[in-house]
Design a protein around this motif. Structure first.
Motif, PDB file in Angstrom:
ATOM      1  N   LEU A  16       0.826  -1.210   0.000  1.00 34.22           N
ATOM      2  CA  LEU A  16       0.000   0.000   0.000  1.00 34.22           C
ATOM      3  C   LEU A  16       0.858   1.257   0.000  1.00 34.22           C
ATOM      4  O   LEU A  16       0.511   2.249  -0.666  1.00 34.22           O
ATOM      5  N   ASP A  17       1.983   1.233   0.722  1.00 34.62           N
ATOM      6  CA  ASP A  17       2.906   2.372   0.662  1.00 34.62           C
ATOM      7  C   ASP A  17       3.411   2.564  -0.765  1.00 34.62           C
ATOM      8  O   ASP A  17       3.515   3.701  -1.263  1.00 34.62           O
ATOM      9  N   PHE A  18       3.718   1.447  -1.407  1.00 36.40           N
ATOM     10  CA  PHE A  18       4.205   1.524  -2.790  1.00 36.40           C
ATOM     11  C   PHE A  18       3.119   2.052  -3.722  1.00 36.40           C
ATOM     12  O   PHE A  18       3.372   2.945  -4.545  1.00 36.40           O
ATOM     13  N   LEU A  19       1.898   1.541  -3.586  1.00 37.80           N
ATOM     14  CA  LEU A  19       0.802   1.988  -4.454  1.00 37.80           C
ATOM     15  C   LEU A  19       0.495   3.463  -4.242  1.00 37.80           C
ATOM     16  O   LEU A  19       0.181   4.190  -5.192  1.00 37.80           O
ATOM     17  N   GLU A  20       0.603   3.914  -3.004  1.00 37.26           N
ATOM     18  CA  GLU A  20       0.355   5.341  -2.755  1.00 37.26           C
ATOM     19  C   GLU A  20       1.406   6.196  -3.455  1.00 37.26           C
ATOM     20  O   GLU A  20       1.097   7.252  -4.010  1.00 37.26           O
ATOM     21  N   SER A  21       2.656   5.717  -3.484  1.00 39.35           N
ATOM     22  CA  SER A  21       3.725   6.499  -4.111  1.00 39.35           C
ATOM     23  C   SER A  21       3.575   6.573  -5.622  1.00 39.35           C
ATOM     24  O   SER A  21       4.033   7.529  -6.255  1.00 39.35           O
ATOM     25  N   ILE A  22       2.933   5.566  -6.247  1.00 39.42           N
ATOM     26  CA  ILE A  22       2.802   5.565  -7.710  1.00 39.42           C
ATOM     27  C   ILE A  22       1.400   5.950  -8.156  1.00 39.42           C
ATOM     28  O   ILE A  22       1.108   5.941  -9.356  1.00 39.42           O
ATOM     29  N   LEU A  43      12.258   0.319  -3.905  1.00 39.01           N
ATOM     30  CA  LEU A  43      11.337   0.303  -5.043  1.00 39.01           C
ATOM     31  C   LEU A  43      10.324   1.437  -4.940  1.00 39.01           C
ATOM     32  O   LEU A  43       9.919   2.016  -5.959  1.00 39.01           O
ATOM     33  N   THR A  44       9.926   1.772  -3.747  1.00 42.23           N
ATOM     34  CA  THR A  44       8.999   2.892  -3.564  1.00 42.23           C
ATOM     35  C   THR A  44       9.658   4.212  -3.951  1.00 42.23           C
ATOM     36  O   THR A  44       9.006   5.089  -4.517  1.00 42.23           O
ATOM     37  N   ARG A  45      10.958   4.340  -3.664  1.00 39.12           N
ATOM     38  CA  ARG A  45      11.681   5.554  -4.078  1.00 39.12           C
ATOM     39  C   ARG A  45      11.931   5.584  -5.581  1.00 39.12           C
ATOM     40  O   ARG A  45      11.987   6.646  -6.188  1.00 39.12           O
ATOM     41  N   HIS A  46      12.068   4.392  -6.193  1.00 42.90           N
ATOM     42  CA  HIS A  46      12.407   4.311  -7.620  1.00 42.90           C
ATOM     43  C   HIS A  46      11.424   3.392  -8.347  1.00 42.90           C
ATOM     44  O   HIS A  46      11.796   2.321  -8.837  1.00 42.90           O
ATOM     45  N   PRO A  47      10.166   3.794  -8.442  1.00 46.31           N
ATOM     46  CA  PRO A  47       9.165   2.908  -9.061  1.00 46.31           C
ATOM     47  C   PRO A  47       9.440   2.621 -10.533  1.00 46.31           C
ATOM     48  O   PRO A  47       8.894   1.660 -11.082  1.00 46.31           O
ATOM     49  N   ILE A  48      10.289   3.421 -11.162  1.00 46.50           N
ATOM     50  CA  ILE A  48      10.628   3.165 -12.555  1.00 46.50           C
ATOM     51  C   ILE A  48      11.257   1.785 -12.725  1.00 46.50           C
ATOM     52  O   ILE A  48      11.245   1.198 -13.806  1.00 46.50           O
ATOM     53  N   LEU A  49      11.774   1.238 -11.616  1.00 46.54           N
ATOM     54  CA  LEU A  49      12.408  -0.079 -11.660  1.00 46.54           C
ATOM     55  C   LEU A  49      11.404  -1.211 -11.820  1.00 46.54           C
ATOM     56  O   LEU A  49      11.803  -2.362 -12.008  1.00 46.54           O
ATOM     57  N   LEU A  50      10.117  -0.901 -11.755  1.00 47.37           N
ATOM     58  CA  LEU A  50       9.110  -1.939 -12.036  1.00 47.37           C
ATOM     59  C   LEU A  50       9.375  -2.605 -13.365  1.00 47.37           C
ATOM     60  O   LEU A  50       9.089  -3.793 -13.559  1.00 47.37           O
ATOM     61  N   ASP A  51       9.885  -1.853 -14.307  1.00 45.47           N
ATOM     62  CA  ASP A  51      10.186  -2.378 -15.636  1.00 45.47           C
ATOM     63  C   ASP A  51      11.088  -3.601 -15.559  1.00 45.47           C
ATOM     64  O   ASP A  51      10.995  -4.521 -16.382  1.00 45.47           O
ATOM     65  N   GLU A  52      11.985  -3.619 -14.566  1.00 48.74           N
ATOM     66  CA  GLU A  52      12.925  -4.728 -14.438  1.00 48.74           C
ATOM     67  C   GLU A  52      12.232  -6.036 -14.063  1.00 48.74           C
ATOM     68  O   GLU A  52      12.797  -7.113 -14.241  1.00 48.74           O
ATOM     69  N   LEU A  53      11.005  -5.938 -13.546  1.00 46.12           N
ATOM     70  CA  LEU A  53      10.296  -7.142 -13.105  1.00 46.12           C
ATOM     71  C   LEU A  53       9.604  -7.870 -14.252  1.00 46.12           C
ATOM     72  O   LEU A  53       9.048  -8.949 -14.059  1.00 46.12           O
ATOM     73  N   LEU A  54       9.631  -7.295 -15.457  1.00 48.62           N
ATOM     74  CA  LEU A  54       8.872  -7.879 -16.557  1.00 48.62           C
ATOM     75  C   LEU A  54       9.454  -9.199 -17.030  1.00 48.62           C
ATOM     76  O   LEU A  54       8.717 -10.103 -17.419  1.00 48.62           O
ATOM     77  N   ASP A  55      10.771  -9.320 -17.047  1.00 48.21           N
ATOM     78  CA  ASP A  55      11.403 -10.499 -17.624  1.00 48.21           C
ATOM     79  C   ASP A  55      12.350 -11.120 -16.602  1.00 48.21           C
ATOM     80  O   ASP A  55      13.385 -10.549 -16.272  1.00 48.21           O
ATOM     81  N   ALA A  56      11.981 -12.289 -16.123  1.00 44.87           N
ATOM     82  CA  ALA A  56      12.793 -12.951 -15.091  1.00 44.87           C
ATOM     83  C   ALA A  56      14.182 -13.294 -15.612  1.00 44.87           C
ATOM     84  O   ALA A  56      15.162 -13.292 -14.860  1.00 44.87           O
ATOM     85  N   ARG A  57      14.296 -13.573 -16.912  1.00 43.29           N
ATOM     86  CA  ARG A  57      15.608 -13.936 -17.462  1.00 43.29           C
ATOM     87  C   ARG A  57      16.568 -12.761 -17.371  1.00 43.29           C
ATOM     88  O   ARG A  57      17.729 -12.925 -16.983  1.00 43.29           O
ATOM     89  N   THR A  58      16.102 -11.571 -17.731  1.00 41.90           N
ATOM     90  CA  THR A  58      16.950 -10.386 -17.631  1.00 41.90           C
ATOM     91  C   THR A  58      17.209 -10.041 -16.179  1.00 41.90           C
ATOM     92  O   THR A  58      18.326  -9.696 -15.788  1.00 41.90           O
ATOM     93  N   LEU A  59      16.173 -10.152 -15.362  1.00 44.77           N
ATOM     94  CA  LEU A  59      16.283  -9.797 -13.950  1.00 44.77           C
ATOM     95  C   LEU A  59      17.322 -10.653 -13.245  1.00 44.77           C
ATOM     96  O   LEU A  59      18.066 -10.171 -12.390  1.00 44.77           O
ATOM     97  N   LEU A  60      17.383 -11.919 -13.595  1.00 49.34           N
ATOM     98  CA  LEU A  60      18.241 -12.861 -12.881  1.00 49.34           C
ATOM     99  C   LEU A  60      19.509 -13.208 -13.653  1.00 49.34           C
ATOM    100  O   LEU A  60      20.275 -14.072 -13.227  1.00 49.34           O
ATOM    101  N   ALA A  61      19.743 -12.531 -14.788  1.00 51.02           N
ATOM    102  CA  ALA A  61      20.930 -12.818 -15.595  1.00 51.02           C
ATOM    103  C   ALA A  61      22.179 -12.246 -14.934  1.00 51.02           C
ATOM    104  O   ALA A  61      22.131 -11.186 -14.309  1.00 51.02           O
TER     105      ALA A  61
END
Length: 919
Positions: free
Chosen positions: A515-521, A555-573
């Motif tokens: 909820l803290d995160f959703l409020e920030s975005i 993540l709450t300070r840098h919500p733009i990083l949500l993009d990194e969650l789209l692809d697990a292969r890139t995230l965990l590479a």
């Protein structure tokens, strides 16, 4: 692997009625002309020479251009069907010809109109004005069809009027001048004569469409895009490419258009806009097919057709183009390749899409070859359909239709995977959260209602969770949102709670973090769109929020990083440092001149890579030591890159490459960096230029500003320069010569301690080598053993006094028997024994140096293994505690009694009771 196009089974005259009629009009002469062209790629032709040949035969420009167009079309048909030309050659030839026709006609007509009315002059600039013609659609993308119309927009720089210089010239306003020019230009290209036309011209994409003026000033375009520009126009303007105009005027127009098309943030809300646009186009196609059944099977606008591939490519452009300049390319085919390079599409998916795109475009061309008609639908006539199949290298119509079905099925499946409406699959049951503004219930009744629903989900502590949810809903920020956005939040939370309950170890805590995160975005609907469109990203988000308070805050300070969650292969590479560095440098090179944007780019690149490490860390894929190695390498790259860019932006620099180096101390020096560590740095230079001290001091100050300033993207690092010679009272930068003298003659013992964890980090490598050689000499110099022990003990006492522990818990770092003691033991061993054992000067880190000391018999057998294992344990425990948001890592004393006693034992042996040391 992309398919090769099969040659036609039938000759050009049979595959194209247009070709046959053209040849029959003058077979011998036209056969010779065709044969003279088709021996070479058509996209390399000298169009000026070909046009001159037609005009030398006595034809005026408009007719000569039409005759050249017909010749080119027939040459394209001949080369394409025989397999000599590929799709690239076909579309590049048509694009080049369209550009040539536009420039040639505009130049001639401009000269004629100027002769009659004078030169248009800008009222503000006082300079001559030229019309900018923007190619849109496939012309803008460099992928024009053989029988396509050309989508154009006419722009002139500024209002004013023509300046007359000859008798009889009648002045006009610039608006009237360019309107007349535009009308004459369209007529010159599109009027049908005995030789046909050069191009059909479509002006519907101009501001206000058919109801708007034919020609718009740059200011009018700006006002329109700001006030009225719609999402579908962003999509259309992606392709806008200037074909004519003054370069300065073009640049000014592009500065207006660029921010309208591309957002500096990741804009996932565009998915819904493209979905709606696609649905409107499909609805129109279906209506037309019902009215004209013979026009069904549209390979451009139908399901799985060309437009869906274009939408897929442009969706990525609209989402990411503002942050990825490479994605601002105009070509659909180029974009698919770039998406692979950017890891946004799998290589096999992109190749299959390119394969389908090539097949569909080739099929589209063969449909158009038939009668030189602007159509995209397979013919209803069975005989003509067979001609199309044969021209595609296929024996039967069923073979063609089967192949077409395969491609359309693949394209539509890829399109649906991204553009299907995820909200339609959501749980539409009664929301957990009521909307208090619309509710007549009391607060207690609302809490009870939410609690009941949460209990039905299986929530423990449902009362606390209900109060937290209601509190979130009643915040001013949430209540100030639009009704539609609040409804989307309700739906999102309602569908996310079951996943949260399933994935979370502490659902109420994780719910609070969510909820803290959703409020920030909440005011950036693009982020909510991302989570809605990509449920897998939401699942990863929940797992990260559950795993770590620090990760949740980050993540709450840098919500733009949500993009990194789209692809697990890139995230965990694992990190690809050469690619990361090259891509970062490429981005910064394009942004030079915009300091704020460059600083944001550095921050965003650092945050994104750090976030990937965070994900790998929380997934158990990194040891603390490996994580520290990665974070230290990342910091090195950022420091090196920032230093380079700051120097390039320095005025009055006397050399291209500065003779300046950054030396890392502390955690970065020892390659033990953590997520939130600051950087202990000093700056050295080796330059005898008279302005060098002042210039390099400014360089250091600007570098610190680049690293520490808070921008819209946050900060990079806090920088500590207290370890420079003479500390806070010393110069910000030192020459390498003065630094050598200081270390040899004036440095305190604690400064030599600090050298044990120091290394060259960035800048001039020669200075780096001199520093490493100096460090080696200083560490290996002889010292009085008793004096050294006393100095280290005094420094340890100072640190202890500056970090008092007033709790009953054990401080893993600062208390006696903790990490600082282990580090001091290592530093003492390095300073005392490096003269005898030079290998101790290698900056291997505390764990390796403890083990090395044991092998060298400097500490008792097994002591190195035991204490190094304890150090690793303490670092891991410290890391885990800080990941839950604690500033200090403290534990119950009885949890670490044995380890602390082991460290104290070695401390006493090495620093308090030297007679007990191993020989």
């Amino acid at each position: 692997m992309l398919q090769n196009m099969k040659p036609s089974l039938i000759p050009a005259e049979q595959a194209s009625h247009f070709y046959m009629h053209w040849m029959n009009a003058s077979r011998e002469k036209r056969t010779a002309k065709i044969q003279s062209l088709i021996t070479q790629p058509l996209n390399r032709l000298n169009l000026e020479a070909l046009l001159k040949r037609e005009m030398d035969d006595g034809y005026p420009l408009p007719r000569a251009m039409r005759r050249l167009r017909n010749l080119l079309i027939c040459a394209i048909i001949e080369r394409d069907l025989s397999g000599k030309a590929d799709l690239s050659e076909v579309v590049e030839t048509m694009t080049r010809f369209a550009e040539f026709a536009i420039r040639t006609h505009l130049k001639t007509l401009s000269e004629e109109l100027t002769a009659a009315h004078g030169t248009p002059i800008g009222a503000h600039s006082g300079t001559p004005q030229e019309m900018i013609i923007l190619g849109m659609g496939k012309l803008g993308g460099g992928e024009l069809n053989v029988s396509s119309d050309i989508d154009l927009i006419f722009v002139y720089p500024e209002n004013g009027e023509t300046k007359t210089t000859e008798p009889g010239q009648r002045p006009l306003s610039n608006q009237e001048f360019f309107t007349r020019l535009g009308k004459r230009f369209i007529k010159a290209l599109s009027e049908i004569t005995e030789d046909g036309f050069t191009f059909r011209v479509d002006m519907a994409l101009r501001p206000n469409g058919e109801s708007g003026p034919l020609v718009a000033s740059t200011n009018m375009v700006e006002q329109y895009l700001i006030v009225q520009g719609r999402e579908w126009e962003r999509y259309a303007w992606i392709k806008a490419r200037p074909i004519t105009g003054n370069p300065d005027d073009i640049r000014a127009l592009q500065e207006i258009v660029h921010p309208f098309i591309y957002r500096r943030y990741l804009d996932f809300s565009v998915i819904d806009a493209i979905r709606n646009l696609h649905q409107q186009i499909r609805a129109d196609v279906i209506r037309q097919e019902k009215l004209h059944p013979e026009r069904s099977n549209n390979v451009k606008l139908g399901r799985g057709g060309i437009r869906e591939i274009e939408f897929l490519a442009q969706m990525f452009q609209l989402i990411r183009g503002g942050r990825e300049p490479a994605l601002q390319d105009k070509s659909t085919r180029n974009i698919l390749h770039i998406l692979v390079e950017k890891r946004q599409l799998d290589d096999d998916i992109a190749n299959a899409l390119l394969d389908s795109y090539t097949f569909l475009r080739n099929l589209e061309h063969r449909i158009q070859y038939l009668d030189d008609a602007q159509t995209h639908s397979l013919p209803a006539n069975e005989n003509e359909l067979l001609l199309i199949a044969n021209s595609m290298g296929m024996e039967t119509t069923s073979e063609l239709l089967d192949e077409l079905k395969k491609h359309r099925s693949f394209v539509s499946s890829q399109f649906d995977e991204i553009f299907s409406d995820k909200s339609s699959k959501e749980d539409n049951s009664k929301p957990v959260i009521p909307q208090p503004l619309l509710s007549s219930q009391s607060e207690d009744e609302q809490i009870h209602s939410i609690q009941t629903k949460l209990e039905s989900f299986g929530f423990a502590e449902a009362d606390n969770a209900a109060r937290r949810l209601l509190s979130f809903w009643k915040t001013n920020r949430i209540q100030s949102l639009s009704d539609s956005t609040r409804t989307r939040l309700v739906t999102f939370i309602n569908t996310t709670l079951p996943e949260l309950l399933k994935s979370s170890h502490a659902p109420v805590v994780t719910l609070g973090r969510l909820l803290d995160f959703l409020e920030s975005i909440s005011r950036r609907t693009a982020y909510l769109s991302l989570l809605t469109e990509f449920p897998a990203a939401t699942q990863r988000l929940i797992r990260m929020l559950d795993a770590s308070e620090w990760a949740a805050r980050y993540l709450t300070r840098h919500p733009i990083l949500l993009d990194e969650l789209l692809d697990a292969r890139t995230l965990l590479a694992p990190p690809d440092w050469p690619s990361f560095t090259a891509e970062l440098e490429q981005q910064l090179e394009l942004q030079r001149g915009d300091t704020e944007l460059m600083m944001d780019t550095l921050r965003e690149a650092h945050h994104a890579q750090l976030f990937r490490f965070l994900a790998q860390d929380l997934a158990g894929g990194l040891t603390v030591e490996r994580l520290a190695d990665h974070l230290s390498r990342l910091a090195d790259i950022i420091v090196e890159t920032a230093l380079k860019e700051v120097w390039l932006a320095m005025p009055k620099r006397h050399r291209d490459i500065p003779r300046f180096a950054v030396i890392a101390y502390g955690k970065l020096g020892g390659k033990e960096l953590g997520y939130a560590s600051d950087l202990d740095l000093i700056f050295l230079y080796d330059d005898d230029h008279p302005d060098a001290p002042m210039l390099y001091a400014r360089l250091a100050q600007r570098f610190i500003t680049w690293m520490t300033s808070s921008t819209s993207a946050g900060i990079l690092f806090d920088i500590d320069i207290a370890l420079r010679p003479d500390g806070a009272s010393g110069l910000m930068v030192s020459s390498i010569d003065s630094f050598e003298r200081y270390q040899a003659e004036s440095a305190w013992a604690w400064e030599h301690q600090a050298l044990t964890r120091a290394r060259f980090c960035a800048g001039d490598e020669n200075i780096g080598k001199r520093f490493e050689a100096l460090r080696d000499r200083i560490l290996r110099q002889p010292r009085d053993r008793q004096w050294l022990r006393q100095e280290i003990l005094k420094m340890r006492e100072k640190i202890h006094e500056s970090h008092p522990n007033r709790s009953t818990l054990f401080d893993l770092k600062h208390d006696a028997g903790g990490m600082i003691d282990i580090e001091f033991i290592v530093q003492y061993l390095v300073l005392e024994y490096s003269r005898e054992y030079p290998e101790l000067t290698d900056n291997f880190g505390n764990i390796a140096l403890l083990k090395m000391s044991e092998k060298l018999n400097l500490i008792p057998e097994e002591a190195g293994e035991k204490v190094s294992a304890i150090y690793r344990q303490f670092r891991k425990r410290q890391h885990e505690i800080r990941m839950q948001g604690a500033d200090q890592a403290k534990v119950e004393p009885d949890e670490v009694t044995d380890q602390v006693n082991e460290v104290k034992k070695l401390w006493n042996l090495v620093l308090l009771h030297p007679s007990n040391e191993a020989d």
